[in-house]
Design a protein around this motif. Sequence first.
Motif, PDB file in Angstrom:
ATOM      1  N   LEU A  30      -6.207 -14.515   0.102  1.00  0.00           N
ATOM      2  CA  LEU A  30      -5.820 -13.375   0.929  1.00  0.00           C
ATOM      3  C   LEU A  30      -4.379 -12.957   0.681  1.00  0.00           C
ATOM      4  CD1 LEU A  30      -7.591 -14.151   4.324  1.00  0.00           C
ATOM      5  CD2 LEU A  30      -8.218 -12.453   2.598  1.00  0.00           C
ATOM      6  N   ARG A  31      -3.508 -13.917   0.389  1.00  0.00           N
ATOM      7  CA  ARG A  31      -2.118 -13.560   0.100  1.00  0.00           C
ATOM      8  C   ARG A  31      -2.034 -12.746  -1.188  1.00  0.00           C
ATOM      9  NH1 ARG A  31       2.385 -14.896   2.426  1.00  0.00           N
ATOM     10  NH2 ARG A  31       1.279 -16.437   3.698  1.00  0.00           N
ATOM     11  N   ALA A  32      -2.779 -13.167  -2.221  1.00  0.00           N
ATOM     12  CA  ALA A  32      -2.782 -12.416  -3.478  1.00  0.00           C
ATOM     13  C   ALA A  32      -3.372 -11.019  -3.275  1.00  0.00           C
ATOM     14  CB  ALA A  32      -3.574 -13.183  -4.540  1.00  0.00           C
ATOM     15  N   TYR A  33      -4.503 -10.951  -2.557  1.00  0.00           N
ATOM     16  CA  TYR A  33      -5.156  -9.666  -2.311  1.00  0.00           C
ATOM     17  C   TYR A  33      -4.283  -8.737  -1.480  1.00  0.00           C
ATOM     18  CZ  TYR A  33      -8.296  -6.278  -0.150  1.00  0.00           C
ATOM     19  OH  TYR A  33      -8.861  -5.109   0.306  1.00  0.00           O
ATOM     20  N   MET A  34      -3.767  -9.240  -0.364  1.00  0.00           N
ATOM     21  CA  MET A  34      -3.007  -8.391   0.542  1.00  0.00           C
ATOM     22  C   MET A  34      -1.661  -7.978  -0.047  1.00  0.00           C
ATOM     23  SD  MET A  34      -4.248  -7.136   3.212  1.00  0.00           S
ATOM     24  CE  MET A  34      -2.701  -6.654   3.969  1.00  0.00           C
ATOM     25  N   THR A  35      -1.053  -8.838  -0.836  1.00  0.00           N
ATOM     26  CA  THR A  35       0.221  -8.466  -1.452  1.00  0.00           C
ATOM     27  C   THR A  35       0.036  -7.283  -2.391  1.00  0.00           C
ATOM     28  OG1 THR A  35       1.096 -10.717  -1.291  1.00  0.00           O
ATOM     29  CG2 THR A  35       2.117  -9.269  -2.911  1.00  0.00           C
ATOM     30  N   GLN A  36      -0.996  -7.346  -3.239  1.00  0.00           N
ATOM     31  CA  GLN A  36      -1.240  -6.240  -4.163  1.00  0.00           C
ATOM     32  C   GLN A  36      -1.679  -4.975  -3.418  1.00  0.00           C
ATOM     33  OE1 GLN A  36      -0.734  -5.996  -7.649  1.00  0.00           O
ATOM     34  NE2 GLN A  36       0.481  -7.788  -7.071  1.00  0.00           N
ATOM     35  N   THR A  37      -2.526  -5.123  -2.403  1.00  0.00           N
ATOM     36  CA  THR A  37      -2.986  -3.963  -1.639  1.00  0.00           C
ATOM     37  C   THR A  37      -1.829  -3.326  -0.873  1.00  0.00           C
ATOM     38  OG1 THR A  37      -5.180  -4.955  -1.418  1.00  0.00           O
ATOM     39  CG2 THR A  37      -4.627  -3.193   0.125  1.00  0.00           C
ATOM     40  N   TYR A  38      -0.999  -4.152  -0.266  1.00  0.00           N
ATOM     41  CA  TYR A  38       0.170  -3.660   0.468  1.00  0.00           C
ATOM     42  C   TYR A  38       1.106  -2.899  -0.467  1.00  0.00           C
ATOM     43  CZ  TYR A  38       4.787  -4.050   2.724  1.00  0.00           C
ATOM     44  OH  TYR A  38       6.035  -3.796   3.244  1.00  0.00           O
ATOM     45  N   LEU A  39       1.403  -3.479  -1.636  1.00  0.00           N
ATOM     46  CA  LEU A  39       2.304  -2.809  -2.591  1.00  0.00           C
ATOM     47  C   LEU A  39       1.687  -1.513  -3.103  1.00  0.00           C
ATOM     48  CD1 LEU A  39       3.584  -5.885  -4.640  1.00  0.00           C
ATOM     49  CD2 LEU A  39       4.881  -4.529  -2.978  1.00  0.00           C
ATOM     50  N   LEU A  40       0.367  -1.519  -3.310  1.00  0.00           N
ATOM     51  CA  LEU A  40      -0.294  -0.295  -3.783  1.00  0.00           C
ATOM     52  C   LEU A  40      -0.153   0.822  -2.759  1.00  0.00           C
ATOM     53  CD1 LEU A  40      -2.168   1.085  -5.876  1.00  0.00           C
ATOM     54  CD2 LEU A  40      -4.102   0.277  -4.513  1.00  0.00           C
ATOM     55  N   ILE A  41      -0.427   0.521  -1.486  1.00  0.00           N
ATOM     56  CA  ILE A  41      -0.321   1.565  -0.449  1.00  0.00           C
ATOM     57  C   ILE A  41       1.134   2.005  -0.291  1.00  0.00           C
ATOM     58  CG2 ILE A  41      -0.682   2.073   2.006  1.00  0.00           C
ATOM     59  CD1 ILE A  41      -3.016   0.104   1.957  1.00  0.00           C
ATOM     60  N   ARG A  42       2.054   1.075  -0.313  1.00  0.00           N
ATOM     61  CA  ARG A  42       3.484   1.426  -0.194  1.00  0.00           C
ATOM     62  C   ARG A  42       3.897   2.393  -1.289  1.00  0.00           C
ATOM     63  NH1 ARG A  42       7.162  -0.557   3.273  1.00  0.00           N
ATOM     64  NH2 ARG A  42       8.638   0.632   2.040  1.00  0.00           N
ATOM     65  N   GLN A  43       3.565   2.032  -2.531  1.00  0.00           N
ATOM     66  CA  GLN A  43       4.049   2.852  -3.646  1.00  0.00           C
ATOM     67  C   GLN A  43       3.294   4.170  -3.773  1.00  0.00           C
ATOM     68  OE1 GLN A  43       4.793   0.707  -7.310  1.00  0.00           O
ATOM     69  NE2 GLN A  43       5.325  -1.163  -6.201  1.00  0.00           N
ATOM     70  N   LEU A  44       1.974   4.143  -3.545  1.00  0.00           N
ATOM     71  CA  LEU A  44       1.240   5.414  -3.526  1.00  0.00           C
ATOM     72  C   LEU A  44       1.752   6.309  -2.399  1.00  0.00           C
ATOM     73  CD1 LEU A  44      -2.532   4.504  -4.100  1.00  0.00           C
ATOM     74  CD2 LEU A  44      -1.069   5.847  -5.607  1.00  0.00           C
TER      75      LEU A  44
END
Length: 631
Positions: free
Chosen positions: A119-133
Amino acid sequence: MNVWKNLSFDRAQATWLAATIALAVFLASGLTDAATWEKGWNDPNGGPTAFTGKCENKHFGSWSFPGAAPWGCDARNYGESYRAEVLWAPFTVSMEQIHPQQPIKSADPVVIQNREEHLRAYMTQTYLLIRQLGTHYYKSRRPTAGDDEIEAWVQAFLTVAAHETNFSHFRKLKEDSPLMIVMGDQNKSIGMVQIFLQAHGIKRTDHYFDLARNLLYGMDHYYLGWEIAERKGESCYPVKNFVDQARGAYSIYNGGIKAACRWKTASKLWHEANPGCKFGSKTDFQPECGGLSREKFYLHDLNYERKLKTRSWMFYVDAKPDTELSADVDCLMRGNDLCVISPQQKAQVLTGTILTYHNPEESNRNIYCVVGENEGETLFCTYGDHDVACLGKFGPIRQFQKVYRLTDPDRDFHRITYADRHALCLGAVEGLVPVGGLIRTLKSIAIRPEPARGGRVIGSTGTKVFQVVDFYIEPGLAGDRFYKVAVPTKLGIEYGYFYAGSSRTTNTPKESHWDRWAKSVTSEQAAKLGSYSPQLPQKGEVLQLITEASQPVWLNTSGPTKHNRKVVDLQPGSVFEVLDFHVMGESFENRVNLYIRLKNGSVGYLYVGQVSPQYTLDRYVKRVIEEGASQ
């Protein structure tokens, strides 16, 4: 769970909605429809529809963990799941590793470790994707926005993803199980930010299936509410701060324009409607607390506000400054989902695979390509899917059942496109007999209207000589070939295809090899084997132009271009000698240009129609029978 459902519209609202949808389509127009290569990417019925109402292999999941919210449904009903499995793997939750059947505070340390690491790997990438998009998106809409305003927007939209699905989009139950996508509202809303399919009237998977498009389409609609919250005209507007603006935007996102002020009165009205109940308790959605009444929609606003303030998702996010997003967001904003994976992965995914894209300014057909075997940055392409198999000349095609869409190939590759199918295929397929060439069948073979090994039969070849009118190489590892020829029937001359064997490879049995079915012969050999019905003019023949208007004779076969010169306008009734013929054309077209000599000795190229898909040579020329010769 999303905007514009259960609403009635007045004229102004309908106009505003139409503008909304038009804007969203414009921003999301970078991709083409998904389909199998056989149907083509321009076929509106070739791929998954926007709304199917299906939820196959329904999986409940769990609201307790990010990425696992109800319901998971087989993704293949809604988009190219085989593509998403590869490209969006870092953004796909493994239910095997979450162990949702185990309690949050499981006594098994292995369960806890696997769950938290995944979940840490998944949420970190998802969080960064939403932030940057979100940052790129907001700057594109408001180039002068300050850092505080941009951060407020990003946090507001992160909360949308948190509240709608707890950051859920793709999931897999097991490593070898089908990819699933989250669905809601009785299978009417899809993806992380729950795009409500029926209300938006979406016809293309581009707007919702892959994660980036789902988020960007959601941002389009959330931004409209964000703008409205700044304006006067409603009793609850303009807002006083970014928190209120985020709440107001979400009320509109979730409930439509009629819910514009719901955020302002949500707490008061819900508690009035549910005396003795307290928001935040476990009784929120129980019947005695209005869980089954329309007042339950106020809970969306209350929960959105709570999540906006607490940001509980950060528990699973690795917020170290040097943590990087695996995807190229600038590239994703252009609509290219191949940017999700690394250049090394992209080469592995694309090499040996059929690729396609559509550029209406270049061709009305889709363009199909392969990556060159020794040219990792070069695409070799052809117009239309008729001659896809011939692209194997530039690199072995590993499979033909899955085709990957490209959005802007000229930005990422050097592209070489073959406009002439004949030049492409004759250099690619061993033993292929060209259009106009002569072929002798070595056995009696059924002739059918279409290039297939089954279906209606219109004749048989026997062991005769035919002139080839068209060829077709069936996409597949066997490389089965078919030739189109003229067939005398009771109704006159018809045209059909006969099967002529496969490629000579170690994977195909010898009895199916092309040289066991038919072989090329010269005109001299054909004359000794018996008569045949020529469908194209022969060298040395004398023809007469029979069109009503004059026809141009050109210096070369390229026709009217700045690099070509007109020799003469040939008048109807003119007689000429055939020196040679050239067959050209893209996709399934076989256009015939004759190299001719006129009575005055001038030479040049004359277009005289096509032999496929329709035979039109008899509208341009006829044979001149010399005096004393038999027809």
